[in-house]
Design a protein around this motif. Structure first.
Motif, mmCIF file in Angstrom:
data_model
loop_
_atom_site.group_PDB
_atom_site.id
_atom_site.type_symbol
_atom_site.label_atom_id
_atom_site.label_comp_id
_atom_site.label_asym_id
_atom_site.label_seq_id
_atom_site.Cartn_x
_atom_site.Cartn_y
_atom_site.Cartn_z
ATOM 1 N N VAL A 119 0.848 -1.081 -0.034
ATOM 2 C CA VAL A 119 -0.033 0.092 -0.042
ATOM 3 C C VAL A 119 0.879 1.146 0.035
ATOM 4 C CG1 VAL A 119 -1.607 1.284 1.202
ATOM 5 C CG2 VAL A 119 -1.982 -1.164 1.107
ATOM 6 N N VAL A 120 1.802 1.226 0.933
ATOM 7 C CA VAL A 120 2.841 2.437 0.869
ATOM 8 C C VAL A 120 3.560 2.774 -0.664
ATOM 9 C CG1 VAL A 120 4.702 3.768 2.093
ATOM 10 C CG2 VAL A 120 2.981 2.247 3.420
ATOM 11 N N ALA A 121 4.044 1.479 -1.018
ATOM 12 C CA ALA A 121 4.887 1.507 -2.301
ATOM 13 C C ALA A 121 3.989 2.199 -3.482
ATOM 14 C CB ALA A 121 5.315 0.154 -2.663
ATOM 15 N N THR A 122 2.480 1.551 -3.285
ATOM 16 C CA THR A 122 1.791 2.257 -4.392
ATOM 17 C C THR A 122 1.598 3.796 -4.027
ATOM 18 O OG1 THR A 122 0.516 -0.085 -4.698
ATOM 19 C CG2 THR A 122 -0.665 2.062 -5.438
ATOM 20 N N ALA A 123 1.360 3.991 -2.937
ATOM 21 C CA ALA A 123 1.074 5.445 -2.784
ATOM 22 C C ALA A 123 2.422 6.358 -2.879
ATOM 23 C CB ALA A 123 0.838 5.784 -1.149
ATOM 24 N N ILE A 124 3.400 5.822 -2.854
ATOM 25 C CA ILE A 124 4.733 6.557 -3.193
ATOM 26 C C ILE A 124 4.710 6.695 -4.583
ATOM 27 C CG2 ILE A 124 7.296 6.249 -3.292
ATOM 28 C CD1 ILE A 124 7.118 5.327 -0.295
ATOM 29 N N LEU A 125 4.728 5.455 -5.436
ATOM 30 C CA LEU A 125 4.746 5.426 -6.704
ATOM 31 C C LEU A 125 3.655 6.252 -7.509
ATOM 32 C CD1 LEU A 125 5.517 1.628 -7.067
ATOM 33 C CD2 LEU A 125 6.783 3.826 -8.076
ATOM 34 N N ASP A 126 2.251 6.260 -6.723
ATOM 35 C CA ASP A 126 1.266 7.223 -7.349
ATOM 36 C C ASP A 126 1.917 8.666 -7.825
ATOM 37 O OD1 ASP A 126 -1.548 7.838 -7.958
ATOM 38 O OD2 ASP A 126 -1.189 9.061 -6.383
ATOM 39 N N ARG A 127 2.652 9.191 -6.281
ATOM 40 C CA ARG A 127 3.141 10.436 -6.661
ATOM 41 C C ARG A 127 4.348 10.560 -7.526
ATOM 42 N NH1 ARG A 127 0.346 9.292 -2.589
ATOM 43 N NH2 ARG A 127 -0.837 10.999 -1.361
ATOM 44 N N LEU A 128 5.305 9.558 -7.377
ATOM 45 C CA LEU A 128 6.471 9.684 -8.100
ATOM 46 C C LEU A 128 6.121 9.522 -9.582
ATOM 47 C CD1 LEU A 128 8.824 7.618 -6.268
ATOM 48 C CD2 LEU A 128 9.020 9.850 -6.539
ATOM 49 N N MET A 129 5.237 8.778 -10.077
ATOM 50 C CA MET A 129 4.985 8.614 -11.424
ATOM 51 C C MET A 129 4.045 9.504 -12.104
ATOM 52 S SD MET A 129 7.033 6.057 -11.733
ATOM 53 C CE MET A 129 6.870 5.042 -13.116
ATOM 54 N N HIS A 130 3.219 10.196 -11.361
ATOM 55 C CA HIS A 130 2.614 11.289 -12.036
ATOM 56 C C HIS A 130 3.263 12.199 -12.818
ATOM 57 C CE1 HIS A 130 -0.423 14.940 -11.545
ATOM 58 N NE2 HIS A 130 -0.829 14.211 -12.536
ATOM 59 N N HIS A 131 4.209 12.770 -12.369
ATOM 60 C CA HIS A 131 4.990 13.597 -13.507
ATOM 61 C C HIS A 131 6.652 12.946 -13.422
ATOM 62 C CE1 HIS A 131 2.136 16.757 -13.036
ATOM 63 N NE2 HIS A 131 2.462 16.673 -11.412
ATOM 64 N N SER A 132 6.478 11.948 -14.174
ATOM 65 C CA SER A 132 7.923 11.134 -14.305
ATOM 66 C C SER A 132 8.371 10.803 -15.743
ATOM 67 C CB SER A 132 7.938 9.945 -13.344
ATOM 68 O OG SER A 132 7.030 8.781 -14.178
ATOM 69 N N HIS A 133 9.528 10.288 -15.715
ATOM 70 C CA HIS A 133 10.175 9.809 -16.557
ATOM 71 C C HIS A 133 11.111 8.708 -16.172
ATOM 72 C CE1 HIS A 133 9.830 13.744 -18.772
ATOM 73 N NE2 HIS A 133 9.901 14.282 -17.623
ATOM 74 N N VAL A 134 10.991 7.440 -16.853
ATOM 75 C CA VAL A 134 11.542 6.394 -16.302
ATOM 76 C C VAL A 134 12.516 6.002 -17.728
ATOM 77 C CG1 VAL A 134 11.425 3.894 -16.117
ATOM 78 C CG2 VAL A 134 9.568 5.549 -15.309
ATOM 79 N N LEU A 135 13.927 5.761 -17.125
ATOM 80 C CA LEU A 135 14.874 5.121 -18.119
ATOM 81 C C LEU A 135 15.563 4.197 -17.603
ATOM 82 C CD1 LEU A 135 17.141 5.830 -20.131
ATOM 83 C CD2 LEU A 135 18.524 6.827 -18.394
ATOM 84 N N THR A 136 15.233 2.979 -18.335
ATOM 85 C CA THR A 136 15.779 1.735 -18.147
ATOM 86 C C THR A 136 17.168 1.466 -18.774
ATOM 87 O OG1 THR A 136 13.491 0.770 -17.951
ATOM 88 C CG2 THR A 136 15.109 -0.989 -18.189
ATOM 89 N N ILE A 137 18.220 1.029 -18.204
ATOM 90 C CA ILE A 137 19.397 0.663 -18.708
ATOM 91 C C ILE A 137 19.533 -0.721 -18.566
ATOM 92 C CG2 ILE A 137 21.838 0.998 -18.557
ATOM 93 C CD1 ILE A 137 21.248 3.542 -17.181
ATOM 94 N N ARG A 138 19.960 -1.384 -19.745
ATOM 95 C CA ARG A 138 20.110 -3.102 -20.042
ATOM 96 C C ARG A 138 21.752 -3.054 -20.211
ATOM 97 N NH1 ARG A 138 14.943 -4.646 -19.854
ATOM 98 N NH2 ARG A 138 13.408 -3.525 -21.059
#
Length: 165
Positions: A119-138
């Protein structure tokens, strides 16, 4: 960075996430922005200590102040649920006010495990991902590249949990 955006740089160990985060932090400083860099474990220790000393509000205010907060190595060690709640308070305090850059070796789908509370993880991600950019490095670790070339290590496949979001 002007809108309190978040940047998540995710990928396996040794692919340059921290190096890139430091470079972006230096560039932000060069443009006149305040930056704070902290390993995730040190950040959580600061919050837990502030809570124990009755100075949580003061610590949250300090961590909310920089224009950019860089949290390095998220996901290497799991957090206690109480620490996850403190991290949520920090993310909430910075939401749409200050930018956060997080380097992680775990995909966002695994954050519930890291934080010990879905639940806390979802709440944190809800805020972080709202205005976010995700860069995945492989890829494979730069640190082990030479050892692999010499046959001391085999290439490690990228974990299935680290993927583009």
């Amino acid at each position: 960075m002007a809108n309190g955006d978040a940047l998540l740089i995710q990928g396996p160990p040794g692919v340059g996430k921290t190096h890139l985060a430091i470079a972006l932090g230096r560039e932000a400083i060069r443009h006149g922005h305040s930056v704070l860099f902290a390993p995730a474990t040190a950040l959580v220790t600061t919050l837990v200590g502030g809570h124990a000393e009755g100075k949580l509000e003061q610590r949250l205010a300090q961590l909310a102040k920089p224009k950019l907060l860089i949290v390095d190595e998220f996901g290497y060690l799991p957090f206690e649920p109480a620490a996850a709640h403190l991290l949520f308070q920090l993310v909430s305090r910075r939401y749409e006010r200050g930018s956060i850059l997080i380097t992680a070796n775990r995909a966002v789908g695994d954050w519930g495990t890291v934080l010990g509370d879905e639940v806390v993880a979802t709440a944190i991600l809800d805020r972080l991902m709202h205005h976010s950019h995700v860069l995945t490095i492989r890829g494979d670790s730069y640190r082990l590249r030479e050892k692999r070339r010499l046959g001391l290590f085999k290439a490690t496949p990228a974990p299935a949990s680290v993927g583009a979001s």
